[in-house]
Enzyme design. Structure first.
Site, PDB file in Angstrom:
ATOM      1  N   ASP A 181       1.059  -1.193   0.208  1.00  0.00           N
ATOM      2  CA  ASP A 181      -0.202   0.184  -0.175  1.00  0.00           C
ATOM      3  C   ASP A 181       0.941   1.371  -0.001  1.00  0.00           C
ATOM      4  O   ASP A 181       2.062   1.107   0.297  1.00  0.00           O
ATOM      5  CB  ASP A 181      -1.005   0.050   0.975  1.00  0.00           C
ATOM      6  CG  ASP A 181      -1.699   1.223   1.340  1.00  0.00           C
ATOM      7  OD1 ASP A 181      -2.272   1.873   0.451  1.00  0.00           O
ATOM      8  OD2 ASP A 181      -1.900   1.779   2.351  1.00  0.00           O
TER       9      ASP A 181
ATOM     10  N   LYS B 208     -17.563  16.277  -1.186  1.00  0.00           N
ATOM     11  CA  LYS B 208     -16.103  15.971  -1.465  1.00  0.00           C
ATOM     12  C   LYS B 208     -15.671  14.872  -1.719  1.00  0.00           C
ATOM     13  O   LYS B 208     -16.168  13.864  -1.247  1.00  0.00           O
ATOM     14  CB  LYS B 208     -15.383  16.962  -0.280  1.00  0.00           C
ATOM     15  CG  LYS B 208     -15.324  15.709   1.057  1.00  0.00           C
ATOM     16  CD  LYS B 208     -14.737  16.279   2.145  1.00  0.00           C
ATOM     17  CE  LYS B 208     -14.822  15.201   3.420  1.00  0.00           C
ATOM     18  NZ  LYS B 208     -14.085  15.982   4.611  1.00  0.00           N
TER      19      LYS B 208
ATOM     20  N   LYS C 271      -7.040  -4.835  -5.148  1.00  0.00           N
ATOM     21  CA  LYS C 271      -5.750  -5.009  -4.437  1.00  0.00           C
ATOM     22  C   LYS C 271      -5.334  -6.664  -4.398  1.00  0.00           C
ATOM     23  O   LYS C 271      -4.411  -7.214  -4.674  1.00  0.00           O
ATOM     24  CB  LYS C 271      -5.439  -4.338  -3.190  1.00  0.00           C
ATOM     25  CG  LYS C 271      -5.263  -2.894  -3.309  1.00  0.00           C
ATOM     26  CD  LYS C 271      -4.978  -2.131  -2.131  1.00  0.00           C
ATOM     27  CE  LYS C 271      -4.896  -0.692  -1.950  1.00  0.00           C
ATOM     28  NZ  LYS C 271      -4.875  -0.175  -0.876  1.00  0.00           N
TER      29      LYS C 271
ATOM     30  N   ARG D 200      -5.725   3.972  -8.589  1.00  0.00           N
ATOM     31  CA  ARG D 200      -7.047   3.896  -8.465  1.00  0.00           C
ATOM     32  C   ARG D 200      -7.599   2.517  -8.378  1.00  0.00           C
ATOM     33  O   ARG D 200      -8.779   2.076  -8.991  1.00  0.00           O
ATOM     34  CB  ARG D 200      -7.712   4.455  -9.958  1.00  0.00           C
ATOM     35  CG  ARG D 200      -7.182   5.767 -10.269  1.00  0.00           C
ATOM     36  CD  ARG D 200      -7.948   6.886  -9.482  1.00  0.00           C
ATOM     37  NE  ARG D 200      -7.756   8.235 -10.087  1.00  0.00           N
ATOM     38  CZ  ARG D 200      -8.373   8.973  -9.289  1.00  0.00           C
ATOM     39  NH1 ARG D 200      -8.410   9.146  -8.106  1.00  0.00           N
ATOM     40  NH2 ARG D 200      -8.199  10.422  -9.879  1.00  0.00           N
TER      41      ARG D 200
ATOM     42  N   ASP E 127      -6.506  -2.632   3.383  1.00  0.00           N
ATOM     43  CA  ASP E 127      -5.474  -3.513   2.985  1.00  0.00           C
ATOM     44  C   ASP E 127      -5.594  -5.058   3.598  1.00  0.00           C
ATOM     45  O   ASP E 127      -4.868  -5.964   3.179  1.00  0.00           O
ATOM     46  CB  ASP E 127      -4.257  -3.093   3.527  1.00  0.00           C
ATOM     47  CG  ASP E 127      -3.711  -1.588   3.039  1.00  0.00           C
ATOM     48  OD1 ASP E 127      -4.158  -1.326   1.880  1.00  0.00           O
ATOM     49  OD2 ASP E 127      -3.492  -0.801   3.710  1.00  0.00           O
TER      50      ASP E 127
ATOM     51  N   ASP F 260      -1.385  -0.985   6.073  1.00  0.00           N
ATOM     52  CA  ASP F 260      -1.537  -0.539   7.570  1.00  0.00           C
ATOM     53  C   ASP F 260      -2.984  -0.154   7.708  1.00  0.00           C
ATOM     54  O   ASP F 260      -3.219   0.219   8.894  1.00  0.00           O
ATOM     55  CB  ASP F 260      -0.754   0.678   7.656  1.00  0.00           C
ATOM     56  CG  ASP F 260      -1.526   2.055   6.996  1.00  0.00           C
ATOM     57  OD1 ASP F 260      -1.681   1.992   5.677  1.00  0.00           O
ATOM     58  OD2 ASP F 260      -1.656   3.179   7.554  1.00  0.00           O
TER      59      ASP F 260
END
Length: 1098
Positions: free
Chosen positions: A402, A553, A741, A735, A765, A761
């Site tokens: 990561d 946002k 992942k 992205r 992940d 972390d």
């Protein structure tokens, strides 16, 4: 009725509970049961005093090796078959079972201690509501449906729905350290309706509601439920739940309803086993044990056939061999087969697995005790959370990392923003009484613009930052303390605070800020929270003047596709985003939308229906969110800095020299990810960069080149992607979502059969960490979920270098050396019986004394090899890190494979030949010094046993690279123990007590007083070891490898130096551990960056 319950319905009425379980797809079918028995008692232990022995034995005998030796023990009880006393198998079996049982018991005690308060909690008191008041009750007596009252600093006894608290708006702070390891406080909030109506005991007595919630599960980050009360329905989520294992903080008292109790609580559901990971050596070792078993069967079958022919040709014709049994030659051969199965059983190593576990446990402790992996700033040591994967650390080929919090510090600093333009000037915030003294910014003109209140869009920009978030605020000594779900959000709210828009407080339906010293309160109509799929968050507010506005946002990719055609600042914002990304800053876009009352009312109805849905609530909410989050007006963008951790570039460079491929998987923009790649030196200027956008699969159709036609094409694209990416020296995937992942890791594992390591972390992940062969968690700013799911954990990325190049490499070398020697010593010991068979009519007669067979693996040859497996090192830790190429043999599996196995087999065959035939030849037609012939069977057995003990212990001495006092003591002690025990069991005293068990009376004293036999032992040992010494000499001096010719300078004597400390501290070099240079093909320097939405992901 159904494989599992779809949901759980709790009807609560004056502290009584009547659950109804509604089954999936069966609306008319209901199952009613009483839940009064669902108490809060828990059991974290696996065994108790009565069940430990039977349960543990049952588990151990599920292992094939233990079951095999139990079958041998049964065979030894059969008189017609047995060739060895029963205790020769029983003693090693009991020792192995005993050691394993002790280990299992310790693990069970440790597992119980993880819930260190269980016994105390079971008897701890809490207050439960029983009409007409609260009464004290033990935890174990709490049931689902009880209403409880909790006090400040008290533990939470079950998974409880927060109803009300003494704090305003039923806010309650909890500490979750015992649940997930995080020490920062979390806030929980009761529903507005329960906060207003359930404060007094009389109100609680009238509480009658129906709770519909999910089944008990282990998801610490999710809860879905609905409360039906007074003809209305209210959504419940994790923010309303207080979980067992937490403590109440900063709250005098609170009331709650028990939803899950005892074993159904989330902390108890997390006590189950995780996915078991096996190392490559484990798999190879199992195949080799199966190979040994096949060899054993073939050897025994051949010897049985030999017995059949021998009896027909010799045995049946010799009158002195008549035993009075009327048995055919074939039947005698059949019995001989089982007899040899017993005699040669030590070919299958009974103590191998337990020895491996002991070595792995010791190696894990060394990792835990390594002070060079201890992070003093946070008092965080390295932690090996598993004991089964240490040697796999020495075989890593791919590292998936990561970015945020792993390569970077995850300490966010608000650096730049775009309202209309980009500025860079120093700023003084002394005018703002709420300003954070640690905050720094460089644009003074921006402050002047805000204070003048002339630019409405600039004011709107910071108003959005102060309103659109999920931050909680505390007042500590006249200081505002923000608690944010992520460092990014905390940095943005702190920035708004310093620019005069100060977040002051929030309730369930309001949020209060100070706008340039003017306090304003806004009504919160809806909060559309962030997740990794949405990549944005929104809040819908009603202004004091009645206007309704949505602030949002999020990532630029999701914001730009939802902008109104009439939105301004698109181009200038995109330009600024590119500039920020090139400076490795993390960016967010800010926008808003005005909503009419009619539009909001229609949407709010859909939102409420989705928020109380029990099936696929998240998907239903996402669909509703999409209907309102559109036609945005752009306000600007923010840029947050996240600095690299110390030592990251050097660590990546060292790992790259060790031929470890490093892939960075991040959700950031392509430009940000690429620049971070250059910053950490994963990418260099001499690399040729390829972008995934420019690569199109050859099989793609012109109409739709992104979607695969079928599974075959999908797999073909996956193979193409993996093959192309693995040709590169570095890969950056940007992205990507948490699921993607994990998919990247699984693709490399599937198509490259490579050993992978994932390091991260955060909670995003966890999937990647669990998918890789080895998962490493970093205890950073995003909590402890990654650490809790990992196999190894530490505080800084730079410690990965030491974990792999030192501990991983040492563990691999030690384990390989241990296994090679273990197989060798067992073959050398067992095959002596094979050679002896040719001289005893294939009668399954043993070549050694029974007690020597019993104690050989347990007492006489176990300690030196165990210490080599624990302590051996070819070079020290500094040289291991200085020369990363030393890591290559582990990646290639060069130190333990079938080639090494057969070398150990042939080495054992040679040693067994020497150990048998030299004493046999020496005993033929000989005369002792006293005129007596020492050529009896028992003296031969003693000489062969003594020769073998000297040979195997001196052999491990030759293989030991790093000598300590402990190693020397172990070798000498093993030999001394052999002679001590042998003289004891050959004494007349023990024979008198057990005449049928100890039959070699006086043999050792009589045989070993003959100088002739000592010469025989010396000759046997010398001939056994001489070829080994000669081959090692030739390989290192006469025929050195290419690597040995190019030894690095630290291994050569300095011409100006008279002494070399290294030469005295190590007895063996390192170069023989490096594979041939001709097999190391340096690939062209190519790097690949790939985006998650590119064709390879489909």
């Amino acid at each position: 009725v159904g494989k599992e319950r779809d949901r759980e319905t709790l009807s609560v009425s004056s502290n009584t509970l009547c659950p109804s379980l509604s089954l999936p797809n069966v609306r008319s079918c209901h199952l009613t049961q009483t839940w009064s028995g669902l108490g809060n008692g828990i059991k974290t232990y696996k065994y108790n005093a009565l069940t430990f022995i039977p349960l543990n034995l049952l588990e151990q005998f599920k292992r094939v090796a233990n079951l095999y030796f139990l079958a041998l023990l049964i065979l030894q009880i059969i008189p017609e078959i047995t060739t060895l006393p029963w205790y020769t198998t029983l003693v090693p079996l009991v020792l192995v079972l005993g050691i394993t049982a002790i280990k299992d018991l310790v693990d069970d005690l440790v597992r119980t201690s993880c819930f260190e308060h269980d016994k105390e909690w079971g008897g701890e008191m809490t207050e439960t509501f029983s009409k007409p008041r609260f009464q004290e009750s033990k935890w174990m007596n709490i049931h689902v449906g009880d209403v409880v009252r909790l006090k400040k600093n008290g533990h939470i006894p079950a998974d409880i729905l927060l109803l009300s608290s003494s704090n305003p708006n039923s806010l309650c702070y909890v500490e979750t350290a015992e649940l997930d390891g995080e020490t920062n406080l979390k806030f929980k909030m009761g529903l507005k309706v329960t906060d207003e109506r359930l404060q007094e005991e009389g109100q609680l007595a009238q509480f009658d509601a129906m709770i519909v919630c999910e089944e008990p599960n282990n998801r610490l980050d999710k809860f879905t439920g609905t409360m039906c009360w007074r003809k209305d329905r209210f959504p419940l989520d994790l923010d309303n739940m207080m979980l067992r294992g937490c403590r109440i903080r900063n709250t005098d008292e609170c009331h709650g309803l028990v939803i899950f109790a005892g074993a159904d609580t989330k902390i108890m559901r997390n006590g189950g086993k995780t996915r078991f990971k096996r190392t490559k050596i484990d798999e190879l070792m199992n195949y080799m044990v199966y190979s040994i078993f096949v060899i054993l069967i073939l050897v025994c079958a051949g010897l049985a056939i030999g017995n059949t022919f021998w009896y027909e040709e010799v045995g049946s014709k010799a009158w002195y061999l008549k035993d009075g049994k009327d048995q055919t030659a074939s039947y005698r051969g059949f019995l001989s087969f089982w007899g040899y199965i017993i005699v040669l059983n030590t070919m299958v190593p009974i103590s191998l697995y337990v020895s491996v576990e002991v070595i792995r446990l010791g190696q894990s402790k060394f990792i835990n005790w390594d002070l060079q992996m201890y992070y003093q700033e946070k008092d965080t040591p390295a932690k090996a959370r598993t004991t089964t994967l240490n040697e796999q650390l020495g075989q890593i080929e791919y590292v998936f990392s990561d970015k945020t919090g792993t390569l970077t510090q995850n300490i966010m600093a608000f650096k730049k923003c775009l309202c209309h333009d980009v500025h860079d000037k120093p700023v003084d915030f002394s005018w703002n009484k709420y300003a954070d003294s640690k905050f720094e910014y460089l644009d003074h003109s921006l402050v002047a613009c805000i204070r003048s209140k002339k630019d409405k869009e600039t004011l709107e920009f910071f108003k959005l930052l102060s309103l659109c978030h999920t931050v909680m605020v505390e007042q500590k000594e006249d200081e505002l303390v923000y608690q944010a779900a992520s460092p990014d959000e905390g940095a943005l709210v702190t920035a708004a605070r310093n620019f005069g828009f100060v977040f002051l407080s929030r309730t369930q339906d309001t949020i209060t800020i100070s706008e340039m010293d003017q306090e304003m309160t806004y009504e919160v109509l809806a909060l559309l929270d962030f997740n990794s799929d949405r990549k944005r968050m929104s809040i819908i507010l009603r202004f004091p003047d009645g206007r309704i506005r949505l602030y949002c946002k999020g990532a630029d990719t999701v914001i730009y596709e939802r902008l109104s055609p009439n939105s301004r600042h698109k181009e200038v914002t995109q330009t600024a985003l590119d500039i920020f990304a090139n400076q490795t800053l993390r960016t967010l876009c800010l926008c808003y939308k005005d909503i009419s009352k009619q539009e909001f009312d229609a949407w709010a109805k859909k939102h409420k229906d989705a928020s109380v849905a029990m099936g696929n609530r998240e998907a239903a909410l996402d669909q509703v969110y999409e209907q309102i989050e559109n036609n945005f007006m752009m306000i600007g963008a923010t840029a947050i800095e996240d600095k690299l951790q110390d030592g990251v570039p050097a660590t990546i460079a060292k790992l790259a020299k060790a031929d470890i491929k490093i892939w960075v998987l991040t959700g950031d923009k392509k430009e940000t990810a690429e620049n971070i790649g250059y910053s950490c030196e994963l990418l260099t200027d001499d690399m040729q960069i390829h972008y995934g956008d420019d690569i199109k699969p050859a099989s793609a159709t012109p109409q739709d080149s992104t979607q695969p036609i079928d599974d075959w094409e999908k797999e073909s694209r996956q193979v193409d992607f993996v093959n192309m990416a693995c040709e590169c020296e570095a890969v950056i995937c940007c992205r990507v979502t948490p699921k993607q992942k994990a998919n990247v890791v699984s693709l490399v594992k599937k198509y490259k059969k490579a050993v992978t390591l994932s390091i991260g972390d955060g909670a995003n992940d966890v999937n990647m960490i669990k998918t890789a062969d080895i998962g490493v968690g970093i205890s950073g700013q995003e909590g402890m979920q990654a650490v809790m799911s990992s196999d190894y954990a530490f505080a800084q990325f730079r410690y990965l270098e030491r974990l792999l190049l030192v501990h991983g490499r040492w563990s691999y070398i030690r384990m390989c050396k241990f296994l090679r020697y273990f197989f060798f010593k067992n073959f050398a010991f067992t095959l002596v019986h094979f050679w002896y068979s040719f001289f005893n009519g294939f009668s399954a007669q043993v070549a050694y004394e029974d007690w020597f067979i019993t104690l050989y693996n347990v007492m006489y040859s176990s300690l030196p090899v165990l210490l080599v497996g624990l302590l051996d090192q070819d070079v020290n830790d500094k040289l291991s890190r200085k020369f990363p190429k030393l890591y290559l043999p582990g990646q290639q599996g060069a130190l333990f494979n079938y080639k090494n196995f057969f070398i150990s087999l042939f080495h054992g065959i040679f040693t067994s030949l020497v150990v048998f035939f030299i004493p046999y030849g020496a005993f033929l037609q000989t005369m002792g010094q006293d005129g007596e012939a020492p050529s009896d069977y028992q003296s031969l057995a003693v000489v062969m046993a003594s020769s073998l003990i000297f040979t195997v212990n001196l052999q491990i001495s030759l293989d030991t690279s790093y000598w300590t006092f402990v190693n020397c003591f172990a070798v000498l002690c093993s030999i001394a123990i052999y002679f001590g025990i042998m003289f004891d069991i050959h004494s007349a005293g023990i024979h008198v007590i057990f005449p049928s068990t100890f039959t070699f009376t006086g043999v050792a004293p009589n045989a070993l007083r003959q100088p002739y036999l000592w010469l025989t032992i010396i000759l046997t040992v010398g001939i056994s070891l001489l070829p080994v010494i000669f081959i090692q000499f030739l390989c290192k001096t006469i025929w050195p490898s290419e690597e040995e010719k190019k030894k690095p300078a630290p291994f050569q004597r300095d011409r100006r130096s008279r002494r070399s400390a290294y030469a005295f501290s190590h007895s063996r070099g390192y170069a023989d551990l490096i594979a041939s240079g001709r097999s190391i093909r340096r690939r062209p320097a190519v790097a690949l960056t790939y985006e998650g939405d590119s064709p390879a992901w489909h």
